[in-house]
Design a protein around this motif. Structure first.
Motif, PDB file in Angstrom:
ATOM      1  N   GLU A   1       2.384  -8.613   1.371  1.00 12.46           N
ATOM      2  CA  GLU A   1       3.318  -8.486   0.247  1.00 12.46           C
ATOM      3  C   GLU A   1       2.779  -7.516  -0.808  1.00 12.46           C
ATOM      4  O   GLU A   1       3.517  -6.680  -1.339  1.00 12.46           O
ATOM      5  CB  GLU A   1       3.568  -9.852  -0.385  1.00 12.46           C
ATOM      6  N   GLY A   2       1.498  -7.619  -1.105  1.00 14.37           N
ATOM      7  CA  GLY A   2       0.905  -6.741  -2.099  1.00 14.37           C
ATOM      8  C   GLY A   2       0.934  -5.285  -1.665  1.00 14.37           C
ATOM      9  O   GLY A   2       1.253  -4.392  -2.463  1.00 14.37           O
ATOM     10  N   ALA A   3       0.610  -5.050  -0.395  1.00 14.61           N
ATOM     11  CA  ALA A   3       0.614  -3.682   0.113  1.00 14.61           C
ATOM     12  C   ALA A   3       2.030  -3.105   0.120  1.00 14.61           C
ATOM     13  O   ALA A   3       2.246  -1.948  -0.259  1.00 14.61           O
ATOM     14  CB  ALA A   3       0.011  -3.639   1.504  1.00 14.61           C
ATOM     15  N   GLU A   4       2.995  -3.903   0.549  1.00 14.78           N
ATOM     16  CA  GLU A   4       4.369  -3.416   0.622  1.00 14.78           C
ATOM     17  C   GLU A   4       4.961  -3.194  -0.769  1.00 14.78           C
ATOM     18  O   GLU A   4       5.745  -2.256  -0.977  1.00 14.78           O
ATOM     19  CB  GLU A   4       5.228  -4.393   1.424  1.00 14.78           C
ATOM     20  N   ALA A   5       4.559  -4.019  -1.722  1.00  8.09           N
ATOM     21  CA  ALA A   5       5.104  -3.882  -3.070  1.00  8.09           C
ATOM     22  C   ALA A   5       4.660  -2.574  -3.721  1.00  8.09           C
ATOM     23  O   ALA A   5       5.388  -1.994  -4.535  1.00  8.09           O
ATOM     24  CB  ALA A   5       4.673  -5.070  -3.932  1.00  8.09           C
TER      25      ALA A   5
END
Length: 398
Positions: A25-29
């Motif tokens: 989630e952090g990488a995609e955000a």
């Protein structure tokens, strides 16, 4: 979620799925605003990851070794051959392997060169990658920094002067094809000529982690006999966008260090790492197999066109930006803090850059420019003159 607390291995129960989901989630955000570091995002590697990702593939030893079962050395040899052909390396004087990235590739090449020239001084531009002086220290060699101009290219007059001061010693010169901040490319022909006149002789290595593959596709970076280049290192996770850091080092077969046989593995120890990631070789092989030389050439063309577009858009709002003609990198004055908070840029003092790697879009560039335009301080509009009565003028009526 407190990711560090959730990942703490001292706990009795760890929610592995939740931790991994949080990482994704952090990488995609941040993906849409991550435009400052080189890593193509337009390639899909599911074919390799889904089929080979469940077990160990160990390319231990030399790529030419036949020992072992679960390895991808046949793919590694194909990748090395393709890269050597890309750079027009002589078929009878080429060797290489898949590395963990540009740093290992540089180390392997410099190690081989220094075995040949044990007392050599290693020359490198002050704009070279930060790993180069580190590798000089690891090798226990004498390093000689060389000035670079304001756009990041090596100062050849300073190189000539430094060589002359140390004319009794062989020289290993590290040229850069794609400096970290500006994507400058050192002129290997000029360096070759300086080395040819150097009394101590020497070796020319090219750190081409960023721009090597694009320049090879252009035909502008060649390792044929006339080039005088003894070795080159390129990255695989930059222009080819592999999901693991990797690269390829190419060294003239007459230069490389001889390997030592290892009886219990049935292999020859010719590489820095020994055991090497066979998955990385398979990923590079897929990238080349799917796109081919022409496909990758068009990826680079589109990336450069986007960089030109980015310079045009940024300068149109009154912010200074520029790029080298060959570059995917756009250099600009460092934006205000509120822009840097949202956008992942590489910054060094008053200079920042963004990189239009394959997969970056005009939409992303437009969004960045909009944020930059909104953050640029504008001079206050002049206050309108007050009416005469308001500034104390006496008027008379006749």
């Amino acid at each position: 979620m407190d990711l560090a607390a959730a990942a703490d291995l001292s706990k009795n129960h760890i929610d592995i799925t939740a931790v991994l989901d949080r990482l994704v989630e952090g990488a995609e955000a941040s993906a849409a605003t991550t435009i400052g570091y080189p890593g193509a995002v337009d390639m899909n590697y599911d074919a390799v990851l889904s089929r080979l990702g469940r077990r160990l593939w160990n390319n231990i030893g030399d790529p030419s070794d036949a020992g072992g079962i679960a390895h991808t050395r046949v793919l590694e040899r194909a990748v090395v051959a393709w890269m050597a052909d890309l750079f027009a390396m002589p078929p009878d004087n080429r060797w290489g392997y898949v590395t963990t990235g540009g740093t290992e590739g540089n180390l392997a090449a410099l190690y081989a060169a220094r075995r040949r020239y044990a007392t050599a001084r290693i020359y490198y531009s002050r704009a070279a990658h930060y790993s180069i002086p580190k590798l000089v220290r690891i090798l226990g060699a004498h390093g000689v920094p060389v000035r670079a101009d304001e756009r990041g290219e090596m100062d050849y007059r300073d190189l000539a002067a430094q060589l002359h001061r140390r004319r009794r010693y062989p020289a290993i010169v590290v040229a850069t094809a794609g400096t970290t901040l500006t994507e400058a490319v050192d002129d290997t022909a000029r360096i070759r000529d300086l080395l040819a006149a150097h009394p101590g002789g020497g070796h020319l290595h090219v750190d081409a982690a960023l721009s090597g593959i694009p320049l090879g596709l252009d035909g502008r970076l060649r390792l044929d006999d006339a080039a005088g280049i003894g070795s080159i290192a390129v990255s695989g996770h930059k222009v080819l966008g592999t999901p693991v850091p990797c690269g390829v080092v190419l060294v003239g077969d007459t230069v490389r260090a001889p390997g030592q046989p290892v009886a219990y593995t049935g292999t020859s120890d010719t590489t820095i790492g020994g055991s090497r990631c066979g998955l990385a070789a398979a990923l590079l092989w897929q990238a080349i197999a799917v796109q081919g030389r022409e496909g990758h050439r068009w990826r680079v063309v589109h990336a450069r066109e986007l960089a030109t577009y980015a310079v045009t858009r940024i300068t149109a709002i009154g912010w200074h930006a520029w790029r080298h003609d060959h570059a995917m990198t756009v250099v600009l004055d460092t934006p205000p803090a509120e822009v840097r908070t949202r956008w992942v840029l590489a910054t060094e003092g008053s200079v920042s850059h963004l990189i239009c790697m394959p997969g970056i879009t005009r939409t992303q560039i437009d969004a960045f420019v909009a944020d930059l335009a909104a953050a640029i301080p504008r001079p206050a509009a002049p206050r309108p003159r007050a009416p005469a009565d308001d500034i104390g003028l006496i008027t008379t009526t006749h």
